[in-house]
Design a protein around this motif. Sequence first.
Motif, short mmCIF file in Angstrom:
data_model
loop_
_atom_site.label_atom_id
_atom_site.label_comp_id
_atom_site.label_asym_id
_atom_site.label_seq_id
_atom_site.Cartn_x
_atom_site.Cartn_y
_atom_site.Cartn_z
N SER A 89 58.61 36.59 32.45
CA SER A 89 58.23 37.98 32.23
C SER A 89 58.91 38.52 30.97
O SER A 89 59.84 37.91 30.44
N SER A 90 58.46 39.69 30.52
CA SER A 90 59.10 40.30 29.35
C SER A 90 60.53 40.74 29.65
O SER A 90 61.35 40.87 28.73
N ALA A 91 60.86 40.96 30.92
CA ALA A 91 62.25 41.25 31.28
C ALA A 91 63.13 40.03 31.02
O ALA A 91 64.23 40.14 30.47
N VAL A 92 62.64 38.86 31.41
CA VAL A 92 63.40 37.62 31.16
C VAL A 92 63.49 37.37 29.66
O VAL A 92 64.55 36.95 29.15
N ALA A 93 62.41 37.65 28.92
CA ALA A 93 62.45 37.50 27.47
C ALA A 93 63.48 38.43 26.85
O ALA A 93 64.17 38.07 25.89
N THR A 94 63.62 39.64 27.40
CA THR A 94 64.61 40.60 26.90
C THR A 94 66.02 40.10 27.18
O THR A 94 66.91 40.20 26.31
N ILE A 95 66.24 39.56 28.36
CA ILE A 95 67.56 38.99 28.69
C ILE A 95 67.88 37.83 27.76
O ILE A 95 69.00 37.73 27.24
N ASP A 96 66.91 36.95 27.53
CA ASP A 96 67.12 35.82 26.61
C ASP A 96 67.45 36.32 25.20
O ASP A 96 68.30 35.76 24.51
#
Length: 287
Positions: A89-96
């Motif tokens: 998800s874009s949340a995981v992309a933001t964390i990365d």
Amino acid sequence: MNNYITDIKKTSNVLLEKVKKLKHVALDMDGTIYNGSTLFPYTVSFLNQLKRLGISYSFLTNNPSKSISDYLQKLEGLGIDASEEEMYSSAVATIDYLKAKHPQIKKLFILGTPSMIKQFNKAGYISTEDSAQDEPDALIVAFDMTLNYERLCRAAWWAKEGKIYIATNPDKVCPTDKPVVLVDCASICSSIETATGRKPDIVLGKPQKEMLDGILSAKNLEPDEVAMVGDRIYTDMMMAHNAGAFGVLVLTGEATLEDAEKADPELDIVLPSIEVLGNLIEYSHIK
């Protein structure tokens, strides 16, 4: 449109060769495999068809409102068995992105749902309170269906104060099968910009090519071996273009055939649904 396919037997040899090369299908979710809370009737058979053909798949979503575990539960409830490795998800992309570009950041003011905030907490981040005394290192703005006025005002304050400001995704609205417009991340950011004059420092999620880079690396694939399938031109298809992947626009969500005809750059292929894509992939293998 030469690339709008309804009869797979009329597909050009050039397109068939591109389809035949595919080894992985990256699937947008809302508007592509389901609409709101309604699973398309052909989705499960499509996924089974990919498995039978030896083609792997993953689910990509710009919607950060649910944690990965919550998304997996939603998919399971709809009849789709998926693993954590198949969900991005874009949340995981933001964390990365935070871990790679701003490793010093620990405290975040997050304009997002409790489910999304749990994803950030799981990754080791501290979510600050709605207080001028609880100062964050950065501001994260997302698609927030629990949005309230006080927290929006606090987010605007931290943007005005010059905090690092990251938007999880560029979507203006979220697809839904309900009689309502779901205001998405870009529209919330527009409110903050109107109030403060400040835009996000970076907008993540699709169409950023990084949303596909993880798949390419993990599965040791070339970009033209991956199909990015989705219902939006400015996110799904633009990401396919940016990453060099094969873009498949399906007309089961936001984009219309008229939108597809006006798209710039020109789209790789336009299909009525993922059901037609499954049949086209199978046809390319026996042609």
